[in-house]
Design a protein around this motif. Structure first.
Motif, PDB file in Angstrom:
ATOM      1  N   GLY A 196      40.953  45.309   1.351  1.00  0.00           N
ATOM      2  CA  GLY A 196      40.966  45.800  -0.385  1.00  0.00           C
ATOM      3  C   GLY A 196      42.036  46.349  -0.775  1.00  0.00           C
ATOM      4  N   PRO A 197      42.150  46.856  -1.990  1.00  0.00           N
ATOM      5  CA  PRO A 197      43.256  47.267  -2.669  1.00  0.00           C
ATOM      6  C   PRO A 197      43.776  48.563  -2.305  1.00  0.00           C
ATOM      7  CG  PRO A 197      41.652  47.101  -4.323  1.00  0.00           C
ATOM      8  CD  PRO A 197      41.069  46.328  -3.014  1.00  0.00           C
ATOM      9  N   ILE A 237      42.362  58.539   8.940  1.00  0.00           N
ATOM     10  CA  ILE A 237      41.866  58.810   7.332  1.00  0.00           C
ATOM     11  C   ILE A 237      40.784  57.861   7.126  1.00  0.00           C
ATOM     12  CG2 ILE A 237      42.480  58.801   5.073  1.00  0.00           C
ATOM     13  CD1 ILE A 237      45.302  59.631   5.923  1.00  0.00           C
ATOM     14  N   CYS A 238      39.579  58.449   6.847  1.00  0.00           N
ATOM     15  CA  CYS A 238      38.267  57.710   6.227  1.00  0.00           C
ATOM     16  C   CYS A 238      38.646  57.176   5.280  1.00  0.00           C
ATOM     17  CB  CYS A 238      37.142  58.609   6.480  1.00  0.00           C
ATOM     18  SG  CYS A 238      36.653  59.086   8.198  1.00  0.00           S
ATOM     19  N   THR A 239      38.967  55.877   4.787  1.00  0.00           N
ATOM     20  CA  THR A 239      39.454  55.572   3.503  1.00  0.00           C
ATOM     21  C   THR A 239      38.347  54.711   2.669  1.00  0.00           C
ATOM     22  OG1 THR A 239      41.667  55.393   4.493  1.00  0.00           O
ATOM     23  CG2 THR A 239      41.426  54.340   2.556  1.00  0.00           C
ATOM     24  N   PHE A 272      44.086  54.216   9.313  1.00  0.00           N
ATOM     25  CA  PHE A 272      43.351  54.018   7.989  1.00  0.00           C
ATOM     26  C   PHE A 272      42.155  53.307   8.438  1.00  0.00           C
ATOM     27  CE2 PHE A 272      47.373  54.916   6.409  1.00  0.00           C
ATOM     28  CZ  PHE A 272      47.217  55.771   5.490  1.00  0.00           C
ATOM     29  N   ILE A 273      40.882  54.085   8.200  1.00  0.00           N
ATOM     30  CA  ILE A 273      39.406  53.383   8.821  1.00  0.00           C
ATOM     31  C   ILE A 273      38.799  53.105   7.389  1.00  0.00           C
ATOM     32  CG2 ILE A 273      37.455  53.480   9.998  1.00  0.00           C
ATOM     33  CD1 ILE A 273      38.715  55.524  11.792  1.00  0.00           C
ATOM     34  N   ALA A 274      38.634  51.769   7.051  1.00  0.00           N
ATOM     35  CA  ALA A 274      38.020  51.406   5.899  1.00  0.00           C
ATOM     36  C   ALA A 274      36.787  51.434   5.877  1.00  0.00           C
ATOM     37  CB  ALA A 274      38.324  49.858   5.464  1.00  0.00           C
ATOM     38  N   THR A 332      36.855  43.149  -9.594  1.00  0.00           N
ATOM     39  CA  THR A 332      36.460  43.722  -8.038  1.00  0.00           C
ATOM     40  C   THR A 332      34.914  43.735  -7.884  1.00  0.00           C
ATOM     41  OG1 THR A 332      38.398  45.086  -7.982  1.00  0.00           O
ATOM     42  CG2 THR A 332      36.597  45.906  -6.208  1.00  0.00           C
ATOM     43  N   PHE A 333      34.348  44.095  -8.932  1.00  0.00           N
ATOM     44  CA  PHE A 333      32.699  44.224  -8.951  1.00  0.00           C
ATOM     45  C   PHE A 333      31.877  43.015  -9.638  1.00  0.00           C
ATOM     46  CE2 PHE A 333      34.155  48.544  -7.755  1.00  0.00           C
ATOM     47  CZ  PHE A 333      33.531  48.636  -6.586  1.00  0.00           C
ATOM     48  N   GLU A 334      32.901  41.875 -10.385  1.00  0.00           N
ATOM     49  CA  GLU A 334      32.352  41.069 -11.154  1.00  0.00           C
ATOM     50  C   GLU A 334      31.495  41.478 -12.312  1.00  0.00           C
ATOM     51  OE1 GLU A 334      30.239  38.568  -7.999  1.00  0.00           O
ATOM     52  OE2 GLU A 334      31.985  37.891  -7.124  1.00  0.00           O
TER      53      GLU A 334
END
Length: 331
Positions: free
Chosen positions: A37-38, A27-29, A59-61, A210-212
């Motif tokens: 990550g979360p 699964i391309c995640t 699961f491929i991040a 997460t993205f500040e």
């Protein structure tokens, strides 16, 4: 007691067959943080469950969801985990569940999640070769603004609004309020907002740390405390590559994890300092309800949003608040 020879042979022959029944899948995640990550963390308990289903899932991040989507298209993976913005191209019904103003309560969210877990839902969640096997809510989407003076719909006029990955509803909203749409990607939107190149950004509370985004909020900015819609992540499969009942099992899995998702979102919202929340006036809420409906109907007319999904969301809203003005005019 000794087993008959025929029984022993049967057992021995069955053992290797059990091993071969385990199917390897990828699964391309999309996870904005990457493999630690979360999203990847949330899925960590699914692998052992999937083994019991006869599946060994890797699961491929990906930190860039466009790359994840493209790899899925060309067959690198058997499924992809994407935002609803990009999943809509595969299964429009599922990709419409994040329609602005579509879901307005936690109860409504629970109802749509339970509806999707119904085995009969597979038909509407399938589009050609693709099936939406899961829809994960990532929390309420709020308007992050770089100036607290932006607190009503009329204040959006002339401002620069982020349009993430070509999101049609963000683009339509910008056009309807007289704002300037600014094209962004998941790699650029936070920098654009934090550097002041964007005035308005629609994001869930999970994005704050997460993205500040606190850099972009600074001392002058804030977050309108009005839920625009629920953000959704979707898992899309190439249906023929998976067992027939995989979608049902996955949607039941999401339903079982809803409390965990709610806690994750609640914790993220609690981390945002109280000083940033902007209380929206009743008039502004009414304006946002009308604006949201205008956006939905325009995208329905353009066949960008799925009419069946919009009608289902309308039914859920009106089951909770039958006296609402929209309930006399079916969507």
């Amino acid at each position: 007691m000794k087993l008959p020879i025929a029984t022993l042979v049967g057992i021995l022959l069955a053992a290797p067959l059990t091993a071969t029944e385990i199917q390897k899948k990828k699964i391309c995640t999309w996870d904005p943080v990457g493999k630690n990550g979360p999203v990847m963390g949330f899925y960590s308990d699914l692998r052992p469950k999937a083994i019991a289903w006869g599946l060994d899932i890797e699961f491929i991040a990906y930190t860039d969801e466009k790359v994840a989507s493209n790899d899925f298209k060309v067959g690198v993976c058997d499924a992809a985990h994407l935002s609803a913005i990009l999943s809509r191209q595969y299964v429009p019904f599922a990709g419409t569940l994040d329609a602005i103003g579509g879901l307005v309560s936690d109860t409504g969210l629970a109802k749509i999640t339970a509806t999707m877990a119904n085995p009969k839902a597979g038909e509407i969640l399938t589009n050609g070769d693709y099936e939406a096997v899961a829809a994960f809510p990532v929390g309420s989407m709020y308007a992050f603004v770089n100036d607290k003076s932006i607190r009503s719909v009329s204040d959006f006029a002339g401002k620069k609004i982020s349009v993430l990955n070509g999101d049609p509803q963000a683009h339509k909203l910008a056009n309807l309020v007289g704002a300037s749409p600014v094209s962004t990607s998941l790699a650029t939107f936070s920098g654009q907002f934090n550097n002041g190149n964007i005035d308005i950004l629609m994001m869930p509370a999970l994005a704050y740390n997460t993205f500040e985004l606190y850099h972009g909020l600074g001392e002058k900015g804030g977050i309108l405390d009005y839920r625009l819609y629920y953000g959704m992540l979707q898992t899309i499969t190439r249906k023929k590559s998976w067992p027939e009942d995989f979608g049902v099992k996955m949607r039941e899995y999401v339903l079982s994890r809803l409390k965990d998702i709610d806690k994750l979102v609640a914790d993220a919202e609690a981390e945002i300092p109280a000083k940033y929340w902007i209380k929206t006036e009743e008039q502004t809420r009414s304006e946002l309800i009308k604006l949201s409906r205008d956006v939905r109907l325009a995208l329905k007319e353009e066949e960008i949003m799925d009419a069946r999904a919009l009608k289902l969301l309308w039914k859920i809203r009106c089951s909770e608040n039958p006296s609402a003005g929209e309930c006399t005019n079916p969507e």
